[in-house]
Design an enzyme around this catalytic site. Structure first.
Site, mmCIF file in Angstrom:
data_model
loop_
_atom_site.group_PDB
_atom_site.id
_atom_site.type_symbol
_atom_site.label_atom_id
_atom_site.label_comp_id
_atom_site.label_asym_id
_atom_site.label_seq_id
_atom_site.Cartn_x
_atom_site.Cartn_y
_atom_site.Cartn_z
ATOM 1 N N ASP A 53 -9.810 -26.619 -51.918
ATOM 2 C CA ASP A 53 -9.733 -26.270 -50.694
ATOM 3 C C ASP A 53 -8.631 -25.652 -49.869
ATOM 4 O O ASP A 53 -7.592 -26.120 -49.800
ATOM 5 C CB ASP A 53 -10.362 -27.710 -49.848
ATOM 6 C CG ASP A 53 -10.576 -27.204 -48.282
ATOM 7 O OD1 ASP A 53 -11.560 -26.398 -48.116
ATOM 8 O OD2 ASP A 53 -9.735 -27.598 -47.332
ATOM 9 N N TYR A 58 -4.045 -21.904 -43.047
ATOM 10 C CA TYR A 58 -3.163 -22.749 -43.922
ATOM 11 C C TYR A 58 -1.945 -21.839 -44.751
ATOM 12 O O TYR A 58 -0.982 -22.095 -45.147
ATOM 13 C CB TYR A 58 -3.823 -23.445 -45.082
ATOM 14 C CG TYR A 58 -4.767 -24.478 -45.025
ATOM 15 C CD1 TYR A 58 -4.726 -25.120 -43.394
ATOM 16 C CD2 TYR A 58 -5.631 -25.135 -45.797
ATOM 17 C CE1 TYR A 58 -5.881 -25.988 -43.171
ATOM 18 C CE2 TYR A 58 -6.444 -26.015 -45.431
ATOM 19 C CZ TYR A 58 -6.609 -26.621 -44.104
ATOM 20 O OH TYR A 58 -7.318 -27.610 -43.796
HETATM 21 N N1 LIG Z 1 -10.695 -30.056 -40.106
HETATM 22 C C1 LIG Z 1 -10.384 -29.855 -41.417
HETATM 23 O O1 LIG Z 1 -11.136 -28.922 -41.894
HETATM 24 C C2 LIG Z 1 -9.297 -30.431 -42.148
HETATM 25 C C3 LIG Z 1 -8.237 -31.109 -41.533
HETATM 26 C C4 LIG Z 1 -7.338 -31.801 -42.421
HETATM 27 C C5 LIG Z 1 -7.384 -31.359 -43.676
HETATM 28 N N2 LIG Z 1 -8.621 -30.841 -44.044
HETATM 29 C C6 LIG Z 1 -8.519 -30.468 -45.627
HETATM 30 O O2 LIG Z 1 -8.488 -32.036 -46.430
HETATM 31 C C7 LIG Z 1 -7.548 -31.749 -47.315
HETATM 32 C C8 LIG Z 1 -7.218 -33.361 -47.569
HETATM 33 O O3 LIG Z 1 -6.302 -33.816 -46.235
HETATM 34 P P1 LIG Z 1 -4.793 -34.338 -46.519
HETATM 35 O O4 LIG Z 1 -3.963 -32.872 -47.007
HETATM 36 O O5 LIG Z 1 -4.147 -34.628 -45.145
HETATM 37 O O6 LIG Z 1 -4.729 -35.507 -47.552
HETATM 38 P P2 LIG Z 1 -4.437 -36.644 -47.840
HETATM 39 O O7 LIG Z 1 -4.653 -36.873 -49.151
HETATM 40 O O8 LIG Z 1 -5.296 -37.495 -47.055
HETATM 41 O O9 LIG Z 1 -3.070 -36.924 -47.484
HETATM 42 C C9 LIG Z 1 -1.731 -36.121 -48.037
HETATM 43 C C10 LIG Z 1 -0.496 -36.684 -47.349
HETATM 44 O O10 LIG Z 1 -0.201 -37.860 -48.112
HETATM 45 C C11 LIG Z 1 0.882 -37.666 -48.881
HETATM 46 N N3 LIG Z 1 0.432 -38.397 -50.304
HETATM 47 C C12 LIG Z 1 -0.605 -37.748 -51.201
HETATM 48 N N4 LIG Z 1 -0.469 -38.652 -52.189
HETATM 49 C C13 LIG Z 1 0.593 -39.398 -52.233
HETATM 50 C C14 LIG Z 1 0.892 -40.531 -52.872
HETATM 51 N N5 LIG Z 1 0.535 -40.865 -54.171
HETATM 52 N N6 LIG Z 1 2.019 -41.343 -52.355
HETATM 53 C C15 LIG Z 1 2.588 -41.128 -51.385
HETATM 54 N N7 LIG Z 1 2.093 -40.121 -50.310
HETATM 55 C C16 LIG Z 1 1.260 -39.442 -50.877
HETATM 56 C C17 LIG Z 1 0.954 -36.286 -48.942
HETATM 57 O O11 LIG Z 1 2.315 -35.959 -49.072
HETATM 58 P P3 LIG Z 1 2.998 -35.276 -50.442
HETATM 59 O O12 LIG Z 1 2.965 -33.621 -50.152
HETATM 60 O O13 LIG Z 1 4.322 -35.690 -50.289
HETATM 61 O O14 LIG Z 1 2.319 -36.039 -51.715
HETATM 62 C C18 LIG Z 1 0.536 -35.778 -47.725
HETATM 63 O O15 LIG Z 1 1.338 -36.035 -46.457
HETATM 64 C C19 LIG Z 1 -6.278 -30.836 -46.799
HETATM 65 O O16 LIG Z 1 -5.409 -30.693 -47.706
HETATM 66 C C20 LIG Z 1 -7.247 -29.780 -46.207
HETATM 67 O O17 LIG Z 1 -7.546 -29.055 -47.337
HETATM 68 C C21 LIG Z 1 -9.399 -30.181 -43.642
#
Ligand SMILES: NC(=O)c1ccc[n+]([C@@H]2O[C@H](COP(=O)([O-])OP(=O)(O)OC[C@H]3O[C@@H](n4cnc5c(N)ncnc54)[C@H](OP(=O)(O)O)[C@@H]3O)[C@@H](O)[C@H]2O)c1
Length: 311
Positions: A53, A58
């Site tokens: 995604d 982004y």
């Molecule tokens: N409104 C919308 O449409 C919208 C809004 C938000 C997000 N999204 C989509 O949803 C996706 C998922 O959301 P998200 O990126 O916030 O993902 P998430 O998986 O909920 O959280 C990611 C965060 O957690 C950290 N993290 C991930 N794995 C980890 C681990 N094993 N241990 C410690 N920290 C960890 C990451 O940092 P590190 O890089 O250090 O691992 C990052 O800061 C986004 O990438 C995007 O594609 C859509």
């Protein structure tokens, strides 16, 4: 990596999707080079992820495209999104069509598998349905969009006002919903209709900030406790003993697995720019459900929370 059918799209996708947005933006938000971000995407593909995604906003569409091209993979499902508000007003159908052309160019494809309207605010939903959906259907008939999607602005729309409306309509093939251990309101407000209508569901915010770090989680729980919504100590104790007794490998492991087995959710998006985290998260999503008793306890303890996102 296990695969599932993404609802009525019929697409066969991995249960973990790589999110190229969030704070990490596959590393572009955390100081990584472009080559390092390409490496994150390629490693995800090697580990069995086949849905990624991204979004116009982004700045990662071209990086995702480069990694897929280099991998030689032909089975990757691309989900991207059109920003839907400019200076507080919703975009026009013309801006939508231009946005899609930009995404197609950056992605180097003639068709986007899933094209979402990104973070549609509740106030704009009606306009969206009446003006942007017809434009999307036209672009679909031209072969430029595979399936129509919509995402909510979960940071502000934490009680799912947009998606609760959207799932009443029949135009959405896929939705992206905020759901996590802390705010489980989508279980009642969004997911039942998705199951009934076979809408494909991508889960965002599984970890985000509050479930990525114990100190942050404790702050959030303290706030919920002050508002008498949650017994924060009981939540923390449940998570602590889950991990101590081997029911989960870490806080993040518990958070991803909690979402993975929620009925109605097909794909859990994981956003990371860190190769170590990526592997941990792939491993988490391959593990079985959390022990039933702890999962039920976490559902019960947090049942009244519907106004935080975990950010
Ligand atoms: N409104 C919308 O449409 C919208 C809004 C938000 C997000 N999204 C989509 O949803 C996706 C998922 O959301 P998200 O990126 O916030 O993902 P998430 O998986 O909920 O959280 C990611 C965060 O957690 C950290 N993290 C991930 N794995 C980890 C681990 N094993 N241990 C410690 N920290 C960890 C990451 O940092 P590190 O890089 O250090 O691992 C990052 O800061 C986004 O990438 C995007 O594609 C859509």
């Amino acid at each position: 990596m296990r695969q599932v059918i993404l609802g009525r799209t019929g697409l066969k996708v991995s249960v973990m999707g790589l999110g190229a947005g969030g704070a990490s933006r596959i590393g572009q938000g955390t100081g990584r080079t472009e080559a390092e971000s390409v490496a994150v995407v390629r490693r995800a593909l090697d580990l069995g992820v086949n849905i990624i995604d991204t979004a116009e906003v982004y700045g990662t569409e071209a990086i995702v495209a480069k990694a897929i091209r280099e991998s030689g993979r032909k089975d990757v499902v691309i989900s991207t999104k059109k920003t839907t508000a400019v200076a507080g007003r919703p975009v026009t159908p013309g801006e939508l069509a231009d946005g899609l052309e930009g995404s197609l160019t950056r992605l180097g494809v003639e068709r986007v598998d899933i094209y979402h309207l990104h973070g549609v605010s509740p106030d704009h939903y009606r306009y969206t349905r009446e003006n942007l959906v017809p434009a999307m259907l036209k672009l679909k008939s031209q072969g430029k969009i595979g399936f129509l999607g919509i995402t909510e602005a979960f940071e502000s729309d934490r009680g799912h006002r947009t998606l609760a409306e959207a799932v009443k309509d029949d135009c959405w093939d896929v939705i992206m919903v905020g759901f996590n251990l802390l705010n489980q309101a989508a279980r009642e407000r969004v997911l039942p209709a998705c199951r009934e209508k076979a809408i494909g569901v991508l889960n965002m915010f599984a970890v985000r900030r509050a479930l990525g770090d114990w100190a942050c989680l404790e702050d959030v729980l303290a706030d919920l406790g002050k508002r008498e919504l949650v017994d924060g100590r009981a939540v923390k104790d449940t998570l602590d003993s889950l991990i101590r007794e081997g029911g989960a490998a870490s806080l993040q492991d518990a958070a991803y697995r909690f979402c993975r087995y929620e009925p109605g959710i097909h794909v859990v998006l994981s956003g990371t720019g860190n190769l170590g985290h990526l592997k941990e998260n792939v491993d988490s999503l391959a593990r079985p459900p959390l022990p039933a008793e702890a999962a039920a306890r976490l559902r019960g303890l947090l049942v009244r929370v519907d106004d935080i996102s975990g950010d």
